[in-house]
Enzyme design. Sequence first.
Site, short mmCIF file in Angstrom:
data_model
loop_
_atom_site.label_atom_id
_atom_site.label_comp_id
_atom_site.label_asym_id
_atom_site.label_seq_id
_atom_site.Cartn_x
_atom_site.Cartn_y
_atom_site.Cartn_z
N GLY A 29 42.92 12.44 -8.36
CA GLY A 29 41.57 12.45 -8.90
C GLY A 29 40.64 13.23 -8.01
CD GLU A 30 38.42 18.08 -6.67
OE1 GLU A 30 37.89 18.72 -5.75
OE2 GLU A 30 39.32 18.53 -7.37
CB VAL A 36 42.07 10.18 -5.03
CG1 VAL A 36 43.03 9.03 -4.76
CG2 VAL A 36 40.63 9.68 -5.04
CE LYS A 63 37.53 7.93 -3.84
NZ LYS A 63 37.13 6.69 -4.55
CG ASP A 177 32.55 4.11 -12.17
OD1 ASP A 177 32.31 4.31 -13.39
OD2 ASP A 177 33.03 4.99 -11.43
P1 ADP Z 1 37.52 8.78 -7.86
O1 ADP Z 1 37.36 8.25 -9.26
O2 ADP Z 1 36.31 8.65 -7.04
O3 ADP Z 1 38.11 10.15 -7.84
P2 ADP Z 1 39.49 6.64 -7.49
O4 ADP Z 1 39.46 5.71 -6.34
O5 ADP Z 1 39.13 6.11 -8.83
O6 ADP Z 1 38.61 7.90 -7.09
O7 ADP Z 1 40.95 7.26 -7.57
C1 ADP Z 1 41.26 8.33 -8.46
C2 ADP Z 1 42.59 8.11 -9.13
O8 ADP Z 1 43.61 7.96 -8.14
C3 ADP Z 1 42.66 6.84 -9.95
O9 ADP Z 1 42.17 7.01 -11.25
C4 ADP Z 1 44.16 6.54 -9.93
O10 ADP Z 1 44.83 7.34 -10.88
C5 ADP Z 1 44.56 7.00 -8.55
N1 ADP Z 1 44.57 5.88 -7.57
C6 ADP Z 1 43.54 5.45 -6.83
N2 ADP Z 1 43.88 4.41 -6.03
C7 ADP Z 1 45.18 4.18 -6.27
C8 ADP Z 1 46.16 3.24 -5.74
N3 ADP Z 1 45.84 2.33 -4.82
N4 ADP Z 1 47.42 3.31 -6.22
C9 ADP Z 1 47.77 4.23 -7.15
N5 ADP Z 1 46.92 5.13 -7.67
C10 ADP Z 1 45.63 5.12 -7.26
MG MG Z 2 37.59 6.46 -10.22
#
Ligand code: ADP
Ligand code: MG
Length: 362
Positions: A29-30, A36, A63, A177
């Site tokens: 994700g970004e 991430v 992240k 969120d």
């Molecule tokens: P952002 O939305 O700020 O980019 P997130 O914390 O929502 O960051 O993480 C982005 C994506 O990364 C999530 O939608 C999920 O797909 C994946 N992700 C985040 N944390 C985890 C985790 N602990 N285990 C597996 N996948 C994760």
């Molecule tokens: Mg998110």
Amino acid sequence: PGVAPGFFDMFVLAFAERLFRPTFRKKLGEGAFGVVCKASLANPEAAEKVKANGVMQGDVVVKKATEYGAVEIWMNERVRRACASSCADFLYGFRESKAKGKGAEEYWLIWRFEGEDTLYDLMQSKEFPYNVETKILGDVQDLPKGISRENKIIQTVMRQLLFALDGLHSTGIVHRDIKPQNVIFSEGSRTFKIIDLGAAADLRVGINYIPKEFLLDPRYAAPEQYIMSTQTPSAPSVPVATTLSPVLWQLNLPDRFDIYSLGLIFLQMAFPSLRTDSNLIQFNRQLKRCDYDLEAWRNLVEPRANAELRRGFDIMDLDDGIGWELLTSMVRYKARQRISAKAALAHPYFNREGLLGLSVMQ
Ligand code: ADP
Ligand code: MG
């Protein structure tokens, strides 16, 4: 708290730099404030060292966040102490020490890799909610497919999400969120967990800051703009404590913001046609025109409902409409008229057990 770099931070940072970066396999994700990635400790010798410090093993999620990462680390540490099972396992967070004059601070956050699928991913599949049933139970049930069975599965997901949300709210944290993209299926515990505390607020200690640039996701946001005192600190790079008492929590009921968002997830699980972004946006427009009265929305669309929409109403109408009753008590215009997570868990929707022998699902 806990974000100043020390000896141990430098140790982890060395590995973050040396090992995570080259082994980034997949960008997950970004968001507005960070990237991430899934990573693994490729170097076995280093992995051993890290493990010996009790920090991590197996795949992790890393992240890299901007200055707002400080708040996210704070929230994750608080969750780990107070309601660990609500969210993805947080392993470590630290600030990257940068040479002077090299721009904004950067923070690193590391979680256990909980699994491949978010609730969003699972809902995109034609198989939903049966793909969830397989994940939770580990095998496919030898029972006829149909709305009763689907309702049971949705019920299980809702119970897990309400349980996680109740944990956060009881701790004094509002997520702000809640959406399917921020719900991960944990393969280890076979439950759904909440992720992404980047927009969360901790009201008990007054950590209450949303950066100006942060926009609440309009697809899942409750109609109220301000869920707390608007006197947020102007632009701190570290959390600033103000004093907001439990009394103010009671007064503003900011937790009901999350309940509205979870209500929309409930709706999307029951109504396949509302799972696409464009249809959810259209639904939001219709609901707004109905002054956020779900009953009025139903009266508007039900007479000309297609088969898919009809199916959603049929699911919600099972057991004398007890699901619809819960849904309408979550999605309401006025925050104080929305049910709390704790009260929702005690709602009769969850008390009708044993249908189709699926009562083993907790
Ligand atoms: P952002 O939305 O700020 O980019 P997130 O914390 O929502 O960051 O993480 C982005 C994506 O990364 C999530 O939608 C999920 O797909 C994946 N992700 C985040 N944390 C985890 C985790 N602990 N285990 C597996 N996948 C994760
Ligand atoms: Mg998110």
